[in-house]
Structures are given as structure tokens and as C-alpha cells.
Design an enzyme around this catalytic site. Structure first.
Site, PDB file in Angstrom:
ATOM      1  N   LYS A 200       8.594   3.491 -10.162  1.00  0.00           N
ATOM      2  CA  LYS A 200       7.589   2.983  -9.233  1.00  0.00           C
ATOM      3  C   LYS A 200       6.625   4.132  -8.950  1.00  0.00           C
ATOM      4  CE  LYS A 200       7.551  -0.296  -5.399  1.00  0.00           C
ATOM      5  NZ  LYS A 200       6.666  -1.279  -6.013  1.00  0.00           N
TER       6      LYS A 200
HETATM    7  N1  PLP Z   1       7.634  -5.321 -10.272  1.00  0.00           N
HETATM    8  C1  PLP Z   1       6.635  -4.545  -9.821  1.00  0.00           C
HETATM    9  C2  PLP Z   1       5.660  -4.011 -10.785  1.00  0.00           C
HETATM   10  C3  PLP Z   1       6.549  -4.278  -8.440  1.00  0.00           C
HETATM   11  O1  PLP Z   1       5.553  -3.515  -7.968  1.00  0.00           O
HETATM   12  C4  PLP Z   1       7.502  -4.827  -7.563  1.00  0.00           C
HETATM   13  C5  PLP Z   1       7.419  -4.581  -6.134  1.00  0.00           C
HETATM   14  O2  PLP Z   1       7.972  -3.699  -5.610  1.00  0.00           O
HETATM   15  C6  PLP Z   1       8.528  -5.603  -8.096  1.00  0.00           C
HETATM   16  C7  PLP Z   1       8.560  -5.834  -9.453  1.00  0.00           C
HETATM   17  C8  PLP Z   1       9.603  -6.189  -7.221  1.00  0.00           C
HETATM   18  O3  PLP Z   1      10.484  -5.204  -6.763  1.00  0.00           O
HETATM   19  P1  PLP Z   1      11.255  -5.377  -5.388  1.00  0.00           P
HETATM   20  O4  PLP Z   1      11.885  -6.702  -5.455  1.00  0.00           O
HETATM   21  O5  PLP Z   1      12.235  -4.286  -5.376  1.00  0.00           O
HETATM   22  O6  PLP Z   1      10.244  -5.287  -4.329  1.00  0.00           O
HETATM   23  C1  COI Z   2       6.233  -4.446  -3.185  1.00  0.00           C
HETATM   24  O1  COI Z   2       6.524  -5.626  -3.282  1.00  0.00           O
HETATM   25  O2  COI Z   2       6.787  -3.691  -2.390  1.00  0.00           O
HETATM   26  C2  COI Z   2       5.229  -3.840  -4.029  1.00  0.00           C
HETATM   27  O3  COI Z   2       5.240  -2.678  -4.168  1.00  0.00           O
HETATM   28  C3  COI Z   2       4.242  -4.679  -4.660  1.00  0.00           C
HETATM   29  C4  COI Z   2       2.933  -4.203  -4.317  1.00  0.00           C
HETATM   30  C5  COI Z   2       2.435  -3.017  -4.960  1.00  0.00           C
HETATM   31  C6  COI Z   2       2.114  -4.947  -3.422  1.00  0.00           C
END
Ligand code: PLP
Ligand code: COI
Length: 360
Positions: A200
């Protein structure tokens, strides 16, 4: 308050009436709480100087490494209000672990998991009044770390700043309970094998913006990325993972293989869906197949998921020479049931057999 943190209260916090107005309609990522956490790192000295202080700008040198080589990572998590006025975090240790996995990939120092968690808890404690009442709302928490060393050589920095900011959040999409439309990019890739797709890091999002702009231009809510090698397999959206629901009740989501973000929502939904009796497979799914299955009716639902988006039904898919709908664009019952199950656990109003919820 954790004894490792020095607290400097904000002497001019947002007044109660203004705060009430903000919490009634927070939007996403537009307004920020009164405080922030800052922790410094220096090679040889380690993590030090943990502070909760009034939110404000960083003073950084023009040669600060992050400004040139983008050594930066972040997390996204939320604090939720419970019916009895309490506060929960959802699987926060998973965010700490993923943060450190991202740090490793970007040649940054790991932060001790307990310090990451203490930082998040400290900010929630200080800015607790900013958590919207139960409903759509939550307090979005954004831990992040950037290279703060001053030099222009291309190498890992010797200095870093870890910080947490918070922003009250409502619905991510303006879908109004409907479905979203996504844009399948045939030109841009998000991540390639061996790249940074599973981390991330800010760079992944910078690279997605031109594709997202194309999506917006085409009237779509989010961009869908396909695999970089064949441009055929569905990977994920710009900021969300994706699921497919078939007529027989089975569910498919693309496998983690280094090019997509291992979403914590994705992981929770796999477990919840299995608990609701669905067969869930992590398997590659091609865009062509998706279109054929949507047209034949074999595929009945698709949805996006993530911390910010929660669960968002996908009604339509567009692209260059491509347009199809899923169940005529209507949100379906499987996404709705999974969303309800997830939100109930997050807000502490359902049983928590997996131990996902921390009460603060
Ligand atoms: N994929 C991407 C590219 C994201 O930015 C996010 C958001 O955080 C997710 C997937 C989903 O991850 P999470 O469920 O941990 O928020
Ligand atoms: C999240 O869901 O926390 C993300 O990071 C997605 C976003 C960049 C809006």
C-alpha cells in the site's frame, strides 16, 4: 493514554456546533480531526518522539526523499461507533501487519506492531468526539510513513516520519443505495509481477490516477485493472478488491499473487460468505468470461469491497468497445447480506466469533 505518547492538546478545536454539522454529512476525506500522531525514526536511534498534537503541516526540506523518490506507504482503517456509544476498531492488527509488509517492500523500517496500534488508539481517544453516530458514518484513520531524509542519492532514507490522521467519513460513492459503474482500462496497468502491487504505497495510486481520470471522463465511478501481462484477468479496482457471485450461489474473487492488495475486507468477506453457506474460490476470472457470464445470466452479482467503500454493488462495466450490465444494474441480495453482516460486526452489533473487533 499510552505512556509512550506526549499529548499536546489542540487549544482551538473545532467548536461543538461546527463539529455537529460536519458529522451530519462528512463526505469522504475532506475534513480532518483536531489532532494527529507523529513518531520519528532515525537509523541507529530507532522510533522516538511519539506525540499526539494539534493537526498541522510538516516542515520538510525541498530535498526530502519522499518528494523525489516516493518512498511512502499508508494504511486505511476505521473507528466505528457502537449502539451503546462505545467505539470499535476492526482487525487493526491486520493493518499493522500489512503496513510492515509494505514497509519491507519499500525498503523502509518496520514499526513495532504495538506502537502502530498504540498510535491509532491514541488518536481515536483524543478525537473520539469526531466519530459519527451509528449509521453510514465512521472515523477513517490514515496511518502513513514517509522518507524524511534530506539527500538526492537513490537509496533508502535514514530518517522517516510515521503519522496518523483521521477524517470522519460517510459513504465513499454517491451511489445512493444503487450500484456503481466501473471502467475497464485496456491501456494502463496497476501492477506487474515483481512490482509493488501488494504494497500500500502512494506510488501505486499515483500510477492509477490517469486511468481513474479516464474512468471519470467516461462517467464511471472506479477504474478496473486487468493483469499487466495478458490484459485479460480481472485484478482489482483503483482502491478496492472485487467479488463475483454466480447463479448457483458460488463466489469467486481474484487470487492474491503479489499484484493486488491483500484487502482486509476481502479476507473478512471470504470468511463471512463461507459462513453464509457460499462456496468461495480465489481463482482467476477473465473480463471476457465476465461479460459472457453476465449476458447469459450465469453471473448474477459483482461487488467492490474495501475499508472506504465497504461493499459496493457493481451494476455496469464499460470500456473502449465494451459495455455490459450485471442483472440489469440492480444491486443483488448476496452483496447486501454480506455488507450487512460485515457492518454489524464492525459496529459491535453482531456476534464476533472470529475475534475481529477491538472495543476501545
Ligand atoms: N485494493 C486497493 C488498491 C485498495 O486501495 C484497497 C483499500 O484499502 C483495497 C483493495 C481494500 O483493502 P481493505 O479491505 O484492507 O481496505
Ligand atoms: C481504503 O479503503 O482504505 C483505501 O485506501 C482506498 C482509498 C485509497 C480510498
Amino acid at each position: 493514554m499510552d505512556e509512550r505518547f506526549t499529548v499536546e492538546p489542540n487549544k482551538s478545536p473545532v467548536p461543538a456546533a461546527a463539529l455537529e454539522a460536519i458529522l451530519a454529512n462528512p463526505g469522504f476525506g475532506k475534513v480532518f480531526t483536531d489532532h494527529m500522531v507523529v513518531v520519528h525514526y532515525e537509523a541507529g536511534r530507532g522510533w522516538h518522539g511519539a506525540t499526539v498534537k494539534p493537526r498541522g503541516p510538516f516542515a520538510i526540506d525541498p530535498a526530502c526523499a519522499v518528494l523525489h523518490y516516493a518512498q511512502e506507504i499508508f494504511e486505511g482503517m476505521k473507528a466505528y461507533r457502537t449502539e451503546d456509544g462505545g467505539v470499535t476498531l476492526f482487525r487493526p492488527a491486520e493493518n499493522a501487519r500489512r503496513f510492515n509488509a509494505s514497509a519491507q517492500r519499500m525498503a523502509m523500517p518496520e514499526i513495532p506492531e504495538d506502537l502502530f496500534l498504540a498510535a491509532v488508539r491514541a488518536l481515536v481517544e483524543v478525537d473520539r468526539a469526531w466519530i459519527p453516530a451509528i449509521g453510514e458514518g465512521s472515523l477513517y484513520l490514515r496511518p502513513f510513513m514517509f522518507a524524511s531524509g534530506v539527500y538526492l542519492g537513490v537509496k533508502p532514507s535514514n530518517e522517516y516520519i510515521f503519522s496518523v490522521i483521521a477524517s470522519p467519513a460517510g459513504a465513499y460513492f454517491n451511489a445512493g443505495g444503487g450500484s456503481i459503474t466501473i471502467w475497464a482500462s485496456d491501456q494502463y496497468s496497476r501492477a506487474a509481477p515483481g512490482g509493488t502491487g501488494a504494497a500500500k504505497c502512494g506510488g501505486n495510486y499515483a500510477g492509477s490516477l490517469v486511468a481513474q481520470a479516464e474512468a471519470t471522463e467516461a462517467g464511471c465511478d472506479q477504474v478496473l485493472f486487468l493483469d499487466a501481462a495478458e490484459h485479460r484477468w480481472v485484478e482489482e479496482l483503483g482502491g478496492m478488491n472485487i467479488f463475483f457471485v454466480f447463479e448457483d450461489g458460488s463466489i469467486v474473487t481474484p487470487p492474491l499473487g503479489g499484484t493486488i492488495l491483500p484487502g482486509i475486507t476481502r479476507d473478512a468477506l471470504i470468511t463471512l460468505a463461507r459462513g453464509q453457506g457460499h462456496v468461495v474460490r480465489e481463482a482467476p476470472y477473465a473480463l471476457d468470461q465476465w461479460r459472457a457470464d453476465a449476458q447469459s445470466g450465469r453471473l448474477v452479482e459483482a461487488f467492490a469491497c474495501g475499508t472506504a467503500a465497504v461493499v459496493a454493488p457493481i451494476g455496469h462495466v464499460k470500456g473502449r468497445n465494451l459495455a455490459f450490465s450485471i442483472s440489469e444494474g440492480r444491486p443483488g441480495p448476496v452483496a447486501a447480506a454480506l455488507r450487512a453482516a460485515l457492518v454489524d460486526v464492525q459496529h459491535g452489533s453482531a456476534a464476533d466469533p472470529h475475534g475481529w473487533v477491538e472495543r476501545l
